[in-house]
Each structure stands twice: as structure tokens, then as C-alpha cells.
Design an enzyme around this catalytic site. Structure first.
Site, PDB file in Angstrom:
ATOM      1  N   ARG A 165       0.989  -1.044  -0.053  1.00  0.00           N
ATOM      2  CA  ARG A 165       0.122   0.142   0.069  1.00  0.00           C
ATOM      3  C   ARG A 165       0.749   1.066   0.066  1.00  0.00           C
ATOM      4  O   ARG A 165       1.475   1.781   1.048  1.00  0.00           O
ATOM      5  CB  ARG A 165      -0.667   0.051   1.263  1.00  0.00           C
ATOM      6  CG  ARG A 165      -2.085   1.119   1.334  1.00  0.00           C
ATOM      7  CD  ARG A 165      -2.609   1.099   2.651  1.00  0.00           C
ATOM      8  NE  ARG A 165      -1.968   1.887   3.473  1.00  0.00           N
ATOM      9  CZ  ARG A 165      -1.678   1.490   4.853  1.00  0.00           C
ATOM     10  NH1 ARG A 165      -2.241   0.319   5.205  1.00  0.00           N
ATOM     11  NH2 ARG A 165      -0.703   2.173   5.527  1.00  0.00           N
TER      12      ARG A 165
ATOM     13  N   HIS B 221      -3.040   4.734   4.738  1.00  0.00           N
ATOM     14  CA  HIS B 221      -4.464   3.692   4.928  1.00  0.00           C
ATOM     15  C   HIS B 221      -5.602   4.346   4.593  1.00  0.00           C
ATOM     16  O   HIS B 221      -6.347   4.031   3.763  1.00  0.00           O
ATOM     17  CB  HIS B 221      -4.579   3.371   6.170  1.00  0.00           C
ATOM     18  CG  HIS B 221      -6.052   2.616   6.592  1.00  0.00           C
ATOM     19  ND1 HIS B 221      -5.984   1.137   5.882  1.00  0.00           N
ATOM     20  CD2 HIS B 221      -6.929   2.787   7.154  1.00  0.00           C
ATOM     21  CE1 HIS B 221      -7.142   0.695   6.340  1.00  0.00           C
ATOM     22  NE2 HIS B 221      -7.719   1.695   7.002  1.00  0.00           N
TER      23      HIS B 221
ATOM     24  N   TYR C 138       4.748   4.989  10.846  1.00  0.00           N
ATOM     25  CA  TYR C 138       5.058   3.611  11.578  1.00  0.00           C
ATOM     26  C   TYR C 138       5.818   2.979  10.322  1.00  0.00           C
ATOM     27  O   TYR C 138       6.278   2.018  10.463  1.00  0.00           O
ATOM     28  CB  TYR C 138       3.730   2.874  11.846  1.00  0.00           C
ATOM     29  CG  TYR C 138       2.604   2.834  10.761  1.00  0.00           C
ATOM     30  CD1 TYR C 138       2.599   2.058   9.430  1.00  0.00           C
ATOM     31  CD2 TYR C 138       1.771   3.814  10.952  1.00  0.00           C
ATOM     32  CE1 TYR C 138       1.749   2.189   8.515  1.00  0.00           C
ATOM     33  CE2 TYR C 138       0.607   4.020   9.898  1.00  0.00           C
ATOM     34  CZ  TYR C 138       0.708   3.136   9.053  1.00  0.00           C
ATOM     35  OH  TYR C 138      -0.295   3.212   7.704  1.00  0.00           O
TER      36      TYR C 138
END
Length: 468
Positions: free
Chosen positions: A356, A360, A369
């Protein structure tokens, strides 16, 4: 007399030896009893034979086994098939030393891998696949920027996962029913959902199929066999199995297809759906986008198994791991899986390895992160669009001029769809309370009365463009 013995000699073979050497006394049980008696005649016959010691020793050992074969040769009839016994304490390994290989057709540079096996794709299909992947990317970029400008409340992109969307859709039939998560708009795009329809849904105007009652990117289309997206994770999986079983009972030449992320496998619905599908032999494709992250949770914190593909085997489901950034591999795997699901009436699990590249959603900052360098590497080295473009160009099916024309045209169409959707009137307030009951119950009518009274009392807190 020479006698060759096996360490795993069965009881039946032992008594055959006794009878062959004139030491047997009818049945196996009779022989055992006679060998254990003190009858002088019997003891004399046995003592004069060169295999006396062997017979006495084995008779003692086998008398406790009964009339059955020794433990190594025994099997138990159990639902599902015979189960062999073993005297060893042997646990099934938690994972194999070698990971399940990943099927791919194009390398990272878009070149065909030597001796690769794939379903042939026509020029028309290949060009449409690439064009729709480009369209999906442009749509994502424009909607994302619109949200950042405050024109949309929410958005989630599919950047980096375009091949899974488009290539899988290209391998399916329009009659196949789709149960998506929230990162499969490309399936709708392939089936004919227009840019204007996408924009209408994201703005929640009166032309939206969902009448403004869904969050942006929660698309749905009855005519395109695309069930409306639900924000709750993995609830679409059992629904897909039920639909697949219905298709099977009606003898339809179609299957159900459901998409989910690696995080969805951490939900109980995932396990219930796989088990139900396997037991009922439902023609359903489970397509997992394993992009390594469930929002900010890495796969290493979700499971210790070798990804998702091995979970299919645990439930008795045929499975395959595919390079999700390779459009040809995705097309071939889904095309083949669909044929097996329908003709053999069985579920299939496809684990598509991808990444990805985008956040998100617009509520997430993925650089908190994971490193920006990691994101950039995947975007350049494993880009699904550049790989497919290289391949179609090598076939003489695409050019720089066509690329420029496509991107210019799609950008104009997208901006126009955005402008129209933004100015279109919102749905009437009454749509909040309709389409559930034929006759609205008293409690629902009371809720509507309270909402209208609240808006009337505090008009400044509610949007003025929503018709009352």
C-alpha cells in the site's frame, strides 16, 4: 534353513511363517494358545525346529496385540478418511522451512520471465487493463487532494494496488457477484461505473446510489453485481460464501468473489467463512490483498504463519500465492481460479502480495510507522503500472503519445465530474429514515421528528444545502 526377518513383521505374517514350518495350529489365536501351553507333544515339536527361539519370543509379544495388525500398520476409519497410527510422538511443524513460492509472470522491469505460464491476454483486454489502472490512479490523486482541500470528508486510495483491482476484475464475468472491502473501486471501474458515479458517491449527493447515507468510497451498484461496501472488517466474507452457495444451488455459471486485507484474516468472520465455504463446497474466490499492514499493524504482529496462503490448506481450500503487482499474474491466477471454482464447485484462496503505497486513508499518516524510503522503493521498483506498460509497449500496443493523451483526457473528465458532483443537490433528509421498513415504526418516526426539531432549533449547526 535361512530366514530373513523384517523389524516391522506383522502378526499375520508371523503366523504364516509358523504354518509354513508346520508349527501352526489352525487360527492365529489357536496357535498362540498352543505355543503358550505345556503340552509335551507341542513343546517337543517346537524344540526340534531351528526357529524355536524366534517363535517363542514372538508368540509372547504378539499375544498381547490380539487379532489386529501391529501398531505401525493399523489405521482408524474416521470421518473424512482413514487415519494411520504411529508409535512416534511427532508434531506437525508450525511452518515449513521454505516459504510458499509466489507466482509471477513479469519481472520487476516488466519483462516476461523465461518459461512463464500464463493465460493469454488480447491486445484489447491488455490495453483496457492498463488504461483503467491509469484512470484509477488519477482518480485517487484528485479525490485525495479534494479531501485535503476540505471538499470531501474522507477518502482512501488504492495506490500501489491497482493491478489487484483491475486485473482480477478483467478475469471475472459480469455475472460474478462481488463482495468488496473498501479498496476495490477498480473492480467497479472495469465493470462500467463512471467517474461521475464515483464522484456522486464521494460527495453524497442526490445522484448517489446510496442516497448520501454512506461514507465516501463505500460504493455499491446493483446493476453491476457489486455489493455495497461495509466499513466493518471481514463481514463481507461469510456473505460471499452464502451467495456462492446460492449460485451453486441455482446452477448458475457464476461465482462469488470477495476481497479483504491481511488484517481481515484476524477477524473471526474470516475463519468462519473459509470453513463454511470448504464444507459446503461453495464456488467462491477469497482474494486477500496482503500489503503487509493492517493500518499501522504489521503482519508480524498479526500471525506467525507463512502469510495467508497456508491458512487455506488448514480449512481444506485450494490456495495460491501471487505477485499482486504483476497484472498478468493476477489475471491468470484469477481466471484459472474462477474456472476451478465453478466447474469443480470449490472455494479458492488467492493471496496477492502487494504494498500500500498510499496512506491507509486520509485519517492516517503512514510515515509514523514506516519509513518514507520504504514507500518510495516500492513505488519505483515494484510499480504495477510501469511493469504492465513496459510489457504492452514491447508488444507494440502502446506509445508515449497514447500515454499522454490518456492522462490528459482522464484528468479533464475527473475534474469535471468533481465539479458537477460538488454542485449537485444533497438528498432529502427523509432518506435517513426510508428503505428499511415498508411502514416506518413509531420509534423511527419519533426519531425523525426529533431530528427535524433539533435542526429547526439550531440551524447554524447543520448544512444548509440539505433539503428538509
Amino acid at each position: 534353513m535361512a530366514l530373513r526377518l523384517r523389524s516391522s513383521l506383522s502378526k499375520s505374517n508371523f503366523f504364516n511363517i509358523l504354518r509354513y514350518n508346520n508349527l501352526g495350529f489352525g487360527t492365529a489365536s489357536q496357535t498362540t494358545r498352543h505355543l503358550r501351553t505345556h503340552d509335551p507333544t507341542t513343546l517337543l515339536r517346537v524344540s526340534q525346529n531351528p526357529i524355536t527361539r524366534f517363535c517363542n519370543t514372538m508368540a509372547e509379544k504378539l499375544s498381547s496385540v490380539g487379532e489386529h495388525e501391529d501398531a505401525n500398520a493399523q489405521v482408524m476409519d474416521f470421518p473424512g478418511g482413514k487415519v494411520a497410527f504411529t508409535p512416534e510422538i511427532k508434531f506437525i511443524s508450525e511452518s515449513s522451512k521454505e516459504r510458499v513460492p509466489c507466482y509471477r509472470v513479469l519481472d520487476d522491469n516488466g519483462q516476461l520471465i523465461t518459461n512463464s505460464h500464463f493465460v493469454q491476454v488480447s491486445e484489447e483486454v491488455a490495453v483496457k487493463m492498463y488504461s483503467d489502472m491509469v484512470t484509477l490512479q488519477i482518480m485517487d490523486n484528485i479525490f485525495y487532494e479534494a479531501q485535503r482541500q476540505g471538499r470531501l470528508s474522507f477518502y482512501a486510495t488504492t495506490i500501489g494496488e491497482e493491478a489487484i483491482n483491475i486485473a482480477s476484475a478483467a478475469a471475472l464475468s459480469p455475472q460474478d457477484v462481488i463482495f468488496p472491502q473498501y479498496r476495490e473501486p477498480g473492480v467497479l471501474l472495469w465493470r462500467g461505473f463512471t467517474l461521475q458515479e464515483f464522484a456522486n458517491q464521494c460527495f453524497g449527493n442526490k445522484s448517489d446510489n446510496g442516497k448520501g447515507r454512506q461514507m465516501p468510497v463505500h460504493y455499491g451498484s446493483n446493476k453491476l453485481n457489486y455489493f455495497t461496501v461495509s466499513a466493518t472488517i471481514a463481514t463481507q466474507l461469510p456473505n460471499a460464501v452464502g451467495a456462492a452457495y446460492s449460485l451453486k444451488m441455482d446452477k448458475k455459471d457464476a461465482c462469488a468473489v470477495t476481497y479483504f486485507g491481511d488484517g481481515g484474516s484476524s477477524e473471526g468472520d474470516f475463519h468462519a467463512a473459509l470453513n463454511f465455504a470448504a464444507v459446503m463446497e461453495a464456488p467462491v474466490l477469497f482474494i486477500c490483498r496482503n500489503n503487509g499492514w493492517a493500518i499501522s499493524t504489521p503482519t508480524s504482529d498479526q500471525f506467525r504463519s507463512d502469510g495467508l496462503v497456508v491458512k487455506g490448506r488448514a480449512y481444506g481450500i485450494r490456495s495460491i500465492r501471487v505477485d499482486g503487482n504483476d497484472a498478468l499474474a493476477m489475471y491468470s491466477a484469477v481466471h484459472t481460479a474462477r474456472e476451478m471454482a465453478i466447474t469443480e464447485e470449490r472455494p479458492i484462496l488467492i493471496e496477492a502480495l502487494t504494498y500500500r503505497v498510499g496512506h491507509h486513508s486520509t485519517s492516517d499518516d503512514s510515515t509514523r510507522y514506516r519509513s518514507a524510503d520504504e514507500i518510495e522503493w516500492w513505488n519505483k521498483a515494484r510499480n504495477p503500472l510501469s511493469r504492465l506498460r513496459t510489457w504492452i509497449e514491447s508488444n507494440g500496443w502502446w506509445s508515449d503519445e497514447e500515454e499522454s493523451d490518456l492522462r490528459s483526457r482522464i484528468k479533464k473528465e475527473m475534474l469535471e465530474a468533481l465539479r458537477v458532483a460538488e454542485k449537485t443537490e444533497k438528498p432529502n433528509l427523509e432518506n435517513m429514515f426510508s428503505d428499511v421498513y415498508d411502514v416506518p415504526p413509531l420509534n423511527l418516526r419519533e426519531q425523525e421528528r426529533q431530528v427535524r426539531q433539533t435542526i429547526k432549533s439550531y440551524p447554524q449547526d447543520y448544512p444548509s444545502d440539505v433539503p428538509l
